[in-house]
Design an enzyme around this catalytic site. Structure first.
Site, PDB file in Angstrom:
ATOM      1  N   GLN A   1      15.374  93.147  -1.766  1.00  0.00           N
ATOM      2  CA  GLN A   1      15.720  93.186  -3.196  1.00  0.00           C
ATOM      3  C   GLN A   1      14.653  92.542  -4.070  1.00  0.00           C
ATOM      4  O   GLN A   1      14.646  92.740  -5.284  1.00  0.00           O
ATOM      5  CB  GLN A   1      17.048  92.462  -3.447  1.00  0.00           C
ATOM      6  CG  GLN A   1      18.254  93.193  -2.901  1.00  0.00           C
ATOM      7  CD  GLN A   1      19.524  92.467  -3.282  1.00  0.00           C
ATOM      8  OE1 GLN A   1      19.952  91.569  -2.576  1.00  0.00           O
ATOM      9  NE2 GLN A   1      20.119  92.830  -4.398  1.00  0.00           N
TER      10      GLN A   1
ATOM     11  N   GLY B   1      24.545  86.422  -3.324  1.00  0.00           N
ATOM     12  CA  GLY B   1      23.704  86.725  -2.175  1.00  0.00           C
ATOM     13  C   GLY B   1      22.483  87.506  -2.613  1.00  0.00           C
ATOM     14  O   GLY B   1      22.483  88.132  -3.687  1.00  0.00           O
TER      15      GLY B   1
ATOM     16  N   CYS C   1      26.262  94.598  -7.260  1.00  0.00           N
ATOM     17  CA  CYS C   1      24.993  94.289  -6.600  1.00  0.00           C
ATOM     18  C   CYS C   1      23.919  94.089  -7.664  1.00  0.00           C
ATOM     19  O   CYS C   1      23.842  94.868  -8.610  1.00  0.00           O
ATOM     20  CB  CYS C   1      24.614  95.444  -5.678  1.00  0.00           C
ATOM     21  SG  CYS C   1      23.019  95.199  -4.886  1.00  0.00           S
ATOM     22  N   LEU C   2      23.107  93.059  -7.488  1.00  0.00           N
ATOM     23  CA  LEU C   2      22.042  92.784  -8.461  1.00  0.00           C
ATOM     24  C   LEU C   2      21.042  93.940  -8.549  1.00  0.00           C
ATOM     25  O   LEU C   2      20.380  94.114  -9.568  1.00  0.00           O
ATOM     26  CB  LEU C   2      21.298  91.494  -8.080  1.00  0.00           C
ATOM     27  CG  LEU C   2      22.121  90.193  -8.156  1.00  0.00           C
ATOM     28  CD1 LEU C   2      21.357  89.050  -7.524  1.00  0.00           C
ATOM     29  CD2 LEU C   2      22.503  89.871  -9.596  1.00  0.00           C
TER      30      LEU C   2
ATOM     31  N   HIS D   1      27.353  92.696   3.061  1.00  0.00           N
ATOM     32  CA  HIS D   1      26.609  93.311   1.952  1.00  0.00           C
ATOM     33  C   HIS D   1      25.105  93.054   2.122  1.00  0.00           C
ATOM     34  O   HIS D   1      24.293  93.979   1.997  1.00  0.00           O
ATOM     35  CB  HIS D   1      27.130  92.720   0.630  1.00  0.00           C
ATOM     36  CG  HIS D   1      26.454  93.248  -0.601  1.00  0.00           C
ATOM     37  ND1 HIS D   1      27.116  93.994  -1.557  1.00  0.00           N
ATOM     38  CD2 HIS D   1      25.179  93.139  -1.043  1.00  0.00           C
ATOM     39  CE1 HIS D   1      26.262  94.314  -2.518  1.00  0.00           C
ATOM     40  NE2 HIS D   1      25.087  93.803  -2.241  1.00  0.00           N
ATOM     41  N   GLU D   2      24.736  91.805   2.425  1.00  0.00           N
ATOM     42  CA  GLU D   2      23.304  91.476   2.580  1.00  0.00           C
ATOM     43  C   GLU D   2      22.719  92.148   3.811  1.00  0.00           C
ATOM     44  O   GLU D   2      21.579  92.604   3.796  1.00  0.00           O
ATOM     45  CB  GLU D   2      23.083  89.957   2.639  1.00  0.00           C
ATOM     46  CG  GLU D   2      23.513  89.185   1.394  1.00  0.00           C
ATOM     47  CD  GLU D   2      23.184  89.863   0.084  1.00  0.00           C
ATOM     48  OE1 GLU D   2      22.096  90.461  -0.041  1.00  0.00           O
ATOM     49  OE2 GLU D   2      24.022  89.821  -0.827  1.00  0.00           O
TER      50      GLU D   2
ATOM     51  N   HIS E   1      21.771  95.587   2.975  1.00  0.00           N
ATOM     52  CA  HIS E   1      20.456  95.631   2.308  1.00  0.00           C
ATOM     53  C   HIS E   1      19.330  95.644   3.330  1.00  0.00           C
ATOM     54  O   HIS E   1      18.336  96.359   3.161  1.00  0.00           O
ATOM     55  CB  HIS E   1      20.268  94.397   1.408  1.00  0.00           C
ATOM     56  CG  HIS E   1      20.859  94.544   0.040  1.00  0.00           C
ATOM     57  ND1 HIS E   1      20.471  95.539  -0.827  1.00  0.00           N
ATOM     58  CD2 HIS E   1      21.779  93.813  -0.624  1.00  0.00           C
ATOM     59  CE1 HIS E   1      21.144  95.414  -1.965  1.00  0.00           C
ATOM     60  NE2 HIS E   1      21.948  94.377  -1.868  1.00  0.00           N
TER      61      HIS E   1
HETATM   62 NI    NI Z   1      23.313  93.694  -3.285  1.00  0.00          NI
END
Ligand code: NI
Length: 159
Positions: free
Chosen positions: A51, A46, A88-89, A130-131, A134
């Site tokens: 991000q 995701g 998480c990226l 999660h998204e 963000h």
């Molecule tokens: Ni993330």
């Protein structure tokens, strides 16, 4: 279709709460495609717009069951609870156990501007939550216990 650069903690854009998007434009569709490409190249499941430094309520998700592009996503129903480790990226190297709803219903606009409603459970429900975190400026490290968080903040920034 350029790959976008993923912002990492403590970049301040990650704390932004983007305003709702208006009419869906060609530029928006192109941004969602670039986000999807970036997610796949980074081997994430995701990615949210903040991000990649974009101040919009956009997210893409693919847990291996097909690509979902969401504009202005809102969770309208939650049920049950489940705790699992998440990465998480934007927080490389961090793995945090996060308690989330087991099942959710999310409402969003698709890239044609049509209202969609999706019922999800398990990993997909987790990725959606999660998204959406963000898109309200929240990161997995916010779920850490205070001592672990202090340690993370003091770690030197990698360039
Ligand atoms: Ni993330």
């Amino acid at each position: 279709m350029p790959e976008l650069k993923i912002k990492t903690f403590p970049d301040t854009i990650l704390r932004k709460k983007p305003a709702k998007a208006g009419k869906v434009t060609e530029a928006d569709r192109s941004m969602l495609s670039d986000m999807a490409k970036t997610m796949y190249l980074s081997q994430g499941v995701g990615l949210a717009a903040t991000q990649v430094g974009v101040d919009k309520q956009f997210a893409v998700i693919d847990i291996g069951e097909g690509l979902i592009k969401m504009i202005n996503p809102v969770i309208v129903k939650r049920a049950g609870f489940e705790s699992q480790e998440e990465g998480c990226l934007s927080c490389p190297g961090s793995s945090v156990k996060v308690r989330r709803a087991k099942r959710v219903v999310v409402r969003f606009l698709d890239e044609n501007g049509d209202i969609m409603e999706l019922k999800a459970e398990g990993l997909l429900a987790r990725a959606i939550q999660h998204e959406l975190d963000h898109l309200s400026g929240k990161l997995i490290i916010d779920y850490m216990n205070p001592i672990k968080r202090l340690f993370t903040k003091k770690r030197p920034r990698r360039t």
